[in-house]
Scaffold this active site. Structure first.
Site, PDB file in Angstrom:
ATOM      1  N   GLU A  35      -5.418  -2.637   9.426  1.00 40.31           N
ATOM      2  CA  GLU A  35      -4.906  -2.586   8.056  1.00 40.31           C
ATOM      3  C   GLU A  35      -5.858  -1.839   7.135  1.00 40.31           C
ATOM      4  O   GLU A  35      -5.436  -1.101   6.248  1.00 40.31           O
ATOM      5  CB  GLU A  35      -4.641  -4.003   7.522  1.00 40.31           C
ATOM      6  CG  GLU A  35      -3.403  -4.649   8.117  1.00 40.31           C
ATOM      7  CD  GLU A  35      -2.124  -3.849   7.872  1.00 40.31           C
ATOM      8  OE1 GLU A  35      -2.054  -3.109   6.882  1.00 40.31           O
ATOM      9  OE2 GLU A  35      -1.193  -3.954   8.691  1.00 40.31           O
ATOM     10  N   THR A  41      -4.345   6.328   4.879  1.00 35.10           N
ATOM     11  CA  THR A  41      -4.503   7.212   6.045  1.00 35.10           C
ATOM     12  C   THR A  41      -3.261   7.111   6.935  1.00 35.10           C
ATOM     13  O   THR A  41      -2.718   6.026   7.121  1.00 35.10           O
ATOM     14  CB  THR A  41      -5.763   6.809   6.847  1.00 35.10           C
ATOM     15  OG1 THR A  41      -6.844   6.682   5.931  1.00 35.10           O
ATOM     16  CG2 THR A  41      -6.115   7.838   7.887  1.00 35.10           C
ATOM     17  N   LEU A  78     -12.548   9.699   8.838  1.00 34.20           N
ATOM     18  CA  LEU A  78     -11.406   8.926   8.313  1.00 34.20           C
ATOM     19  C   LEU A  78     -11.384   8.936   6.781  1.00 34.20           C
ATOM     20  O   LEU A  78     -10.363   8.652   6.181  1.00 34.20           O
ATOM     21  CB  LEU A  78     -11.491   7.462   8.777  1.00 34.20           C
ATOM     22  CG  LEU A  78     -10.645   7.000   9.938  1.00 34.20           C
ATOM     23  CD1 LEU A  78     -10.717   5.499  10.087  1.00 34.20           C
ATOM     24  CD2 LEU A  78      -9.186   7.408   9.771  1.00 34.20           C
ATOM     25  N   TYR A 118      -3.307  -6.340  -0.957  1.00 37.98           N
ATOM     26  CA  TYR A 118      -2.502  -5.718   0.094  1.00 37.98           C
ATOM     27  C   TYR A 118      -2.992  -6.143   1.490  1.00 37.98           C
ATOM     28  O   TYR A 118      -2.222  -6.620   2.321  1.00 37.98           O
ATOM     29  CB  TYR A 118      -2.540  -4.187  -0.036  1.00 37.98           C
ATOM     30  CG  TYR A 118      -1.958  -3.530   1.172  1.00 37.98           C
ATOM     31  CD1 TYR A 118      -0.585  -3.409   1.310  1.00 37.98           C
ATOM     32  CD2 TYR A 118      -2.772  -3.096   2.221  1.00 37.98           C
ATOM     33  CE1 TYR A 118      -0.029  -2.861   2.438  1.00 37.98           C
ATOM     34  CE2 TYR A 118      -2.231  -2.549   3.363  1.00 37.98           C
ATOM     35  CZ  TYR A 118      -0.864  -2.422   3.466  1.00 37.98           C
ATOM     36  OH  TYR A 118      -0.324  -1.900   4.594  1.00 37.98           O
ATOM     37  N   ASP A 136       2.988  -1.472   0.413  1.00 40.01           N
ATOM     38  CA  ASP A 136       2.239  -0.213   0.483  1.00 40.01           C
ATOM     39  C   ASP A 136       3.163   0.912  -0.005  1.00 40.01           C
ATOM     40  O   ASP A 136       4.266   0.644  -0.493  1.00 40.01           O
ATOM     41  CB  ASP A 136       1.729   0.037   1.913  1.00 40.01           C
ATOM     42  CG  ASP A 136       2.850   0.342   2.896  1.00 40.01           C
ATOM     43  OD1 ASP A 136       4.027   0.233   2.513  1.00 40.01           O
ATOM     44  OD2 ASP A 136       2.542   0.700   4.047  1.00 40.01           O
ATOM     45  N   CYS A 197      19.169   9.304   5.625  1.00 42.44           N
ATOM     46  CA  CYS A 197      20.108   8.250   5.212  1.00 42.44           C
ATOM     47  C   CYS A 197      21.257   8.061   6.202  1.00 42.44           C
ATOM     48  O   CYS A 197      21.764   6.949   6.354  1.00 42.44           O
ATOM     49  CB  CYS A 197      20.668   8.553   3.825  1.00 42.44           C
ATOM     50  SG  CYS A 197      19.377   8.715   2.579  1.00 42.44           S
ATOM     51  N   CYS A 200      20.203   5.528   8.642  1.00 41.65           N
ATOM     52  CA  CYS A 200      19.455   4.390   8.083  1.00 41.65           C
ATOM     53  C   CYS A 200      20.205   3.076   8.322  1.00 41.65           C
ATOM     54  O   CYS A 200      21.387   2.957   7.988  1.00 41.65           O
ATOM     55  CB  CYS A 200      19.243   4.612   6.589  1.00 41.65           C
ATOM     56  SG  CYS A 200      18.469   3.195   5.790  1.00 41.65           S
TER      57      CYS A 200
HETATM   58 FE1  SF4 Z   1      18.413   6.579   2.512  1.00 40.82          FE
HETATM   59 FE2  SF4 Z   1      18.066   4.237   3.739  1.00 40.82          FE
HETATM   60 FE3  SF4 Z   1      16.150   5.192   2.225  1.00 40.82          FE
HETATM   61 FE4  SF4 Z   1      18.389   4.337   1.122  1.00 40.82          FE
HETATM   62  S1  SF4 Z   1      16.892   3.110   2.215  1.00 40.82           S
HETATM   63  S2  SF4 Z   1      17.305   6.208   0.628  1.00 40.82           S
HETATM   64  S3  SF4 Z   1      19.867   4.951   2.662  1.00 40.82           S
HETATM   65  S4  SF4 Z   1      16.903   6.131   4.104  1.00 40.82           S
END
Ligand code: SF4
Length: 358
Positions: A35, A41, A78, A118, A136, A197, A200
């Protein structure tokens, strides 16, 4: 919505999680190391460093008894070296105060050097299963898109909304996987530019996608112009050895070794600037010889162009007026000294030239 979005995400993560070495363990020390390395990085960069580190320092005790030079050398390349120094200090504290056992409590974790909210949340969630969110840059981006939050990056209102929305959606008892799944989605699918997307797993819940605003979220903060400095460095030779200076114990590249030198003042030539710096830093007068090279590097808040020169002493014996320590070293042993990126490049060029100045 809450349960469904988290479920889809977790199912996707089960099938698509990348095989990363720190995901094969629940050892609190290994998770803490990963972590801290992953802060600022990229994963691809961290993997070989993590593996090498765990070979060198497989336990918290082995890290606690290592020298600072050994620790900095293992971290070299790093960046953000205070992470290495703090991890080293934290290891010593854990051995002394907690008998070598990393605490699982969020508040106790945050008392360790270099462990902020975090990292503490990541260790508490991944290792000890605490129901806390870990935010993050990846998680921030996913949340800002998923909930179409239009507050700019860096604003406390964005942070608050990201924490709140994710905390509400966190499935109890699955915080480790939920947080890692969000990070994985941000790293592999919901990437900064052109998020994927169409593939997704949580697209049907994504508010920014519905409005076609995914590329506009999170709203970027206005960047300040980054200053650029011209810097010089002296590779001072004496009887076949070169002079190294150990940087002060705090500040940028603290405790790392370097070739002495510094920033040029307005209108100053390289030669005069370097002679002035060496006189201020070491109390010695040098003769500036042939140029070794020109080096460029970007730090977080500024950029540097550095001109390095072969030099010889022309009066006075150098003293550590500003450095922690100075040392004459054989050029063949430069590899042993932890250095920042530019000084390492200079060292390599010296070794490549294979020459010895008087
Ligand atoms: Fe696209 Fe999924 Fe990100 Fe929404 S959460 S912007 S649908 S990749």
């Amino acid at each position: 919505m809450a349960g469904a979005f988290a479920r889809q995400l977790l199912d996707w993560y089960q099938k698509n999680a990348r095989n990363l070495p720190w995901r094969e363990t629940k050892d609190p020390y290994a998770i803490l190391v990963s972590e801290i390395m992953l802060q600022q990085t990229r994963v691809d960069t961290v993997v070989p460093y993590y593996q090498h580190w765990m070979e060198l320092f497989p336990t918290i005790t082995s890290l606690a008894i290592a020298t600072e030079d050994e620790v900095l050398r293992a971290w070299e390349g790093l960046g953000y070296y205070s992470r290495a120094r703090n991890l080293h200090k934290a290891a010593r504290e854990i051995v002394q105060k907690y008998a070598g056992v990393i605490p699982g409590n969020l508040a106790e974790l945050q008392k360790l050097p270099g462990v902020g909210l975090y990292t503490a949340a990541a260790v508490a969630a991944i290792v000890y299963g605490a129901d806390v969110v870990v935010v993050d840059a990846n998680v921030r981006r996913v949340a800002a898109r998923l909930f179409n939050i239009d507050d700019p990056v860096g604003s406390p209102t964005l942070e608050e909304q990201v924490h709140q929305t994710m905390q509400v959606n966190l499935p109890k008892g699955e915080a480790g996987d939920f947080n890692q799944a969000l990070m994985e989605l941000g790293a592999c699918v919901c990437v900064p530019h052109k998020p994927a997307c169409t593939v997704c797993p949580i697209q049907s819940f994504c508010m920014a996608y519905k409005e076609g605003k995914q590329e506009e979220r999170p709203v970027k903060k206005i960047k300040k112009e980054i200053p650029h400095y011209e810097v010089t460095a002296a590779v001072i030779w004496q009887q076949g050895r070169v002079l190294l200076a150990k940087r002060p114990a705090s500040g940028l590249l603290a405790g790392m070794w370097e070739f002495p030198g510094g920033k040029l003042q307005m209108g100053e030539s390289y030669v005069h600037g370097l002679m002035r710096e060496i006189q201020e830093e070491l109390g010695a007068i040098i003769e500036v010889g042939e140029r070794i090279g020109i080096y460029h590097h970007s730090y977080t808040h500024y950029k540097v162009t550095l001109y390095a020169f072969h030099c010889t002493l022309n009066g006075g014996q150098p003293e550590a007026l500003e450095a922690q320590e100075i040392r004459w070293v054989e050029s063949e042993t430069l590899q042993q000294y932890p250095m920042g990126k530019i000084d390492r490049m200079i060292s390599q060029d010296i070794l490549k030239l294979g020459r010895k100045m008087p």
